[in-house]
Structure formats: structure tokens, C-alpha cells
Design a protein around this motif. Structure first.
Motif, PDB file in Angstrom:
ATOM      1  N   PRO A  18       0.842  -1.182   0.000  1.00 22.55           N
ATOM      2  CA  PRO A  18       0.000   0.000   0.000  1.00 22.55           C
ATOM      3  C   PRO A  18       0.885   1.242   0.000  1.00 22.55           C
ATOM      4  O   PRO A  18       1.996   1.232   0.516  1.00 22.55           O
ATOM      5  CB  PRO A  18      -0.776  -0.113   1.305  1.00 22.55           C
ATOM      6  N   VAL A  19       0.390   2.313  -0.562  1.00 23.01           N
ATOM      7  CA  VAL A  19       1.202   3.505  -0.734  1.00 23.01           C
ATOM      8  C   VAL A  19       1.292   4.379   0.500  1.00 23.01           C
ATOM      9  O   VAL A  19       2.155   5.218   0.589  1.00 23.01           O
ATOM     10  CB  VAL A  19       0.687   4.354  -1.917  1.00 23.01           C
ATOM     11  N   SER A  20       0.420   4.202   1.451  1.00 22.77           N
ATOM     12  CA  SER A  20       0.422   5.102   2.591  1.00 22.77           C
ATOM     13  C   SER A  20      -0.036   4.375   3.849  1.00 22.77           C
ATOM     14  O   SER A  20      -0.578   3.275   3.797  1.00 22.77           O
ATOM     15  CB  SER A  20      -0.526   6.275   2.332  1.00 22.77           C
ATOM     16  N   LEU A  21       0.193   5.039   4.964  1.00 23.74           N
ATOM     17  CA  LEU A  21      -0.262   4.512   6.242  1.00 23.74           C
ATOM     18  C   LEU A  21      -1.778   4.344   6.232  1.00 23.74           C
ATOM     19  O   LEU A  21      -2.300   3.330   6.706  1.00 23.74           O
ATOM     20  CB  LEU A  21       0.165   5.450   7.371  1.00 23.74           C
ATOM     21  N   GLU A  22      -2.471   5.321   5.660  1.00 21.03           N
ATOM     22  CA  GLU A  22      -3.930   5.232   5.601  1.00 21.03           C
ATOM     23  C   GLU A  22      -4.377   4.002   4.809  1.00 21.03           C
ATOM     24  O   GLU A  22      -5.348   3.340   5.168  1.00 21.03           O
ATOM     25  CB  GLU A  22      -4.523   6.504   4.981  1.00 21.03           C
ATOM     26  N   ALA A  23      -3.644   3.683   3.733  1.00 26.65           N
ATOM     27  CA  ALA A  23      -3.978   2.513   2.924  1.00 26.65           C
ATOM     28  C   ALA A  23      -3.763   1.230   3.712  1.00 26.65           C
ATOM     29  O   ALA A  23      -4.563   0.294   3.620  1.00 26.65           O
ATOM     30  CB  ALA A  23      -3.154   2.498   1.637  1.00 26.65           C
ATOM     31  N   VAL A  24      -2.696   1.180   4.510  1.00 23.09           N
ATOM     32  CA  VAL A  24      -2.429  -0.011   5.337  1.00 23.09           C
ATOM     33  C   VAL A  24      -3.542  -0.180   6.360  1.00 23.09           C
ATOM     34  O   VAL A  24      -4.054  -1.283   6.567  1.00 23.09           O
ATOM     35  CB  VAL A  24      -1.048   0.093   6.025  1.00 23.09           C
ATOM     36  N   ILE A  25      -3.923   0.903   6.998  1.00 26.19           N
ATOM     37  CA  ILE A  25      -4.977   0.842   8.013  1.00 26.19           C
ATOM     38  C   ILE A  25      -6.307   0.441   7.380  1.00 26.19           C
ATOM     39  O   ILE A  25      -7.015  -0.420   7.912  1.00 26.19           O
ATOM     40  CB  ILE A  25      -5.088   2.185   8.761  1.00 26.19           C
ATOM     41  N   ASP A  26      -6.637   1.035   6.250  1.00 30.12           N
ATOM     42  CA  ASP A  26      -7.881   0.675   5.554  1.00 30.12           C
ATOM     43  C   ASP A  26      -7.868  -0.780   5.110  1.00 30.12           C
ATOM     44  O   ASP A  26      -8.878  -1.478   5.228  1.00 30.12           O
ATOM     45  CB  ASP A  26      -8.113   1.579   4.344  1.00 30.12           C
ATOM     46  N   GLN A  86       7.129   8.145  14.297  1.00 29.83           N
ATOM     47  CA  GLN A  86       7.331   7.927  15.726  1.00 29.83           C
ATOM     48  C   GLN A  86       6.283   6.968  16.288  1.00 29.83           C
ATOM     49  O   GLN A  86       6.592   6.112  17.110  1.00 29.83           O
ATOM     50  CB  GLN A  86       7.296   9.258  16.476  1.00 29.83           C
ATOM     51  N   ALA A  87       5.036   7.108  15.855  1.00 26.24           N
ATOM     52  CA  ALA A  87       3.988   6.200  16.316  1.00 26.24           C
ATOM     53  C   ALA A  87       4.272   4.777  15.851  1.00 26.24           C
ATOM     54  O   ALA A  87       4.130   3.820  16.628  1.00 26.24           O
ATOM     55  CB  ALA A  87       2.623   6.660  15.791  1.00 26.24           C
ATOM     56  N   ILE A  88       4.695   4.635  14.604  1.00 25.80           N
ATOM     57  CA  ILE A  88       5.014   3.302  14.088  1.00 25.80           C
ATOM     58  C   ILE A  88       6.194   2.727  14.852  1.00 25.80           C
ATOM     59  O   ILE A  88       6.170   1.555  15.254  1.00 25.80           O
ATOM     60  CB  ILE A  88       5.277   3.347  12.572  1.00 25.80           C
ATOM     61  N   LEU A 149       6.665   1.075   5.556  1.00 26.18           N
ATOM     62  CA  LEU A 149       6.074   2.400   5.730  1.00 26.18           C
ATOM     63  C   LEU A 149       7.024   3.429   6.312  1.00 26.18           C
ATOM     64  O   LEU A 149       6.857   4.614   6.056  1.00 26.18           O
ATOM     65  CB  LEU A 149       4.863   2.313   6.658  1.00 26.18           C
ATOM     66  N   VAL A 150       7.980   3.030   7.096  1.00 30.92           N
ATOM     67  CA  VAL A 150       8.805   3.988   7.819  1.00 30.92           C
ATOM     68  C   VAL A 150       9.455   5.012   6.891  1.00 30.92           C
ATOM     69  O   VAL A 150       9.379   6.203   7.161  1.00 30.92           O
ATOM     70  CB  VAL A 150       9.840   3.272   8.713  1.00 30.92           C
ATOM     71  N   PRO A 151      10.056   4.622   5.749  1.00 26.38           N
ATOM     72  CA  PRO A 151      10.606   5.670   4.872  1.00 26.38           C
ATOM     73  C   PRO A 151       9.525   6.620   4.359  1.00 26.38           C
ATOM     74  O   PRO A 151       9.733   7.823   4.295  1.00 26.38           O
ATOM     75  CB  PRO A 151      11.235   4.886   3.719  1.00 26.38           C
TER      76      PRO A 151
END
Length: 169
Positions: A18-26, A86-88, A149-151
Motif C-alpha cells: 500500500p502507498v500510505s499509512l492510511e492505505a495499510v490501516i484501511d 514515531q507512532a510506528i 512504511l517507515v521511509p
């Protein structure tokens, strides 16, 4: 020599990223909901559930819960939220020990060593071991996703990166 086709920790081939954190969460939320809907549909029809269906649902539930907690920390932790990276990182440190989670002893050994005698005690020993293994698998999946996702999250923290700003707004 560049072996970017495999994950460095697990050796597994990369999945669709997934391209973004939001995509991973979704994706995690959607996968969890699909498994839950499937279980309830099967139960509603009076079907027996398989171990694989239960495993997949519990794995998806665990992974989704962790990602939703990451999102919550981005929005609300420490009185105003955390930057995504930081949250990750915080959750990576909390979840990493699950990779080597000392699972309960093999139920065969538990029967002998702990003197488990009833079906109930034996079933609980099996479930404890199974749940620990599901957590290990979910931890491996979470850490693989977090590593990818970190980068991206580091770039989201720049002032002109809207994704990072939306999470803290």
C-alpha cells in the motif's frame, strides 16, 4: 547481489505494498471485516467453522487492532498526537517481542508436566499455544508492513506533506 525481491527478516516475497499509512490501516480494517462477515454468515447458515477460518479471522483482528491503535496514537497520543514515523516506531518496539513470544508448552508436554486431565484444561492449553502462534504471525506481518512504511512516513513529516498534517489536524 541486490535481493530486494525478498523481505530481509522473513525471506518472503513482497506483497502488494500500500502507498500510505492510511492505505495499510484501511486494508487491515477491510480484511478484518471480511473475515468477520464470513464467520457470521457461516454461523448463520449453521456451518461448522474450520480452524483456518478462525485463524485467519483472529490474525486479521490482531493486525487491524494494532494498526488502528497506531492511527489513534498519531491523532491523540501524548496530548496532541505523534508523527507517523514515531507512532510506528513505538508500536514496532511494543510488538517485536511477540516474534519470540514464549508460547505455552506443547499440549502433549503440558498434559504430562502440568497434570492436565480434563478436556477443558487440555483445550485451553491448545488454545493458549494457538493464540500465541497467531500473535507471532500477526507481529511478523505488522513488522513487515511497518518496515515498508517507515521511509514513507519520514517524508510525510515534512511541512509540505499533507498526509502527516491530516493525521495531526
Amino acid at each position: 547481489m541486490n535481493n530486494s525481491q525478498q523481505h530481509p527478516a522473513t525471506g518472503a516475497p513482497p506483497t502488494v505494498v500500500p502507498v500510505s499509512l492510511e492505505a495499510v490501516i484501511d486494508q487491515a480494517r477491510s480484511t478484518r471485516q471480511q473475515h468477520i462477515d464470513d464467520l457470521f454468515r457461516r454461523l448463520g447458515r449453521g456451518e461448522r467453522l474450520t480452524a483456518e477460518q478462525l485463524h485467519n479471522t483472529l490474525h486479521a483482528q490482531t493486525l487491524s487492532t494494532w494498526w488502528l491503535l497506531v492511527a489513534r496514537h498519531i491523532e491523540h497520543a501524548d496530548g496532541g498526537g505523534l508523527p507517523p514515523a514515531q507512532a510506528i516506531a513505538r508500536f514496532v518496539s511494543w510488538i517485536t517481542p511477540y516474534l519470540e513470544d514464549p508460547t505455552s508448552p506443547d499440549p502433549e508436554i503440558a498434559v504430562q508436566a502440568l497434570g492436565l486431565s480434563s478436556e477443558h484444561e487440555l483445550a485451553l492449553a491448545h488454545l493458549d499455544r494457538s493464540l500465541a502462534l497467531i500473535r507471532q504471525g500477526a507481529a511478523r506481518a505488522f513488522l513487515t508492513q511497518a518496515e515498508m512504511l517507515v521511509p514513507a512516513c519520514s517524508t510525510e513529516q515534512s511541512p509540505d506533506a499533507s498526509t502527516g498534517q491530516e493525521a495531526t489536524a
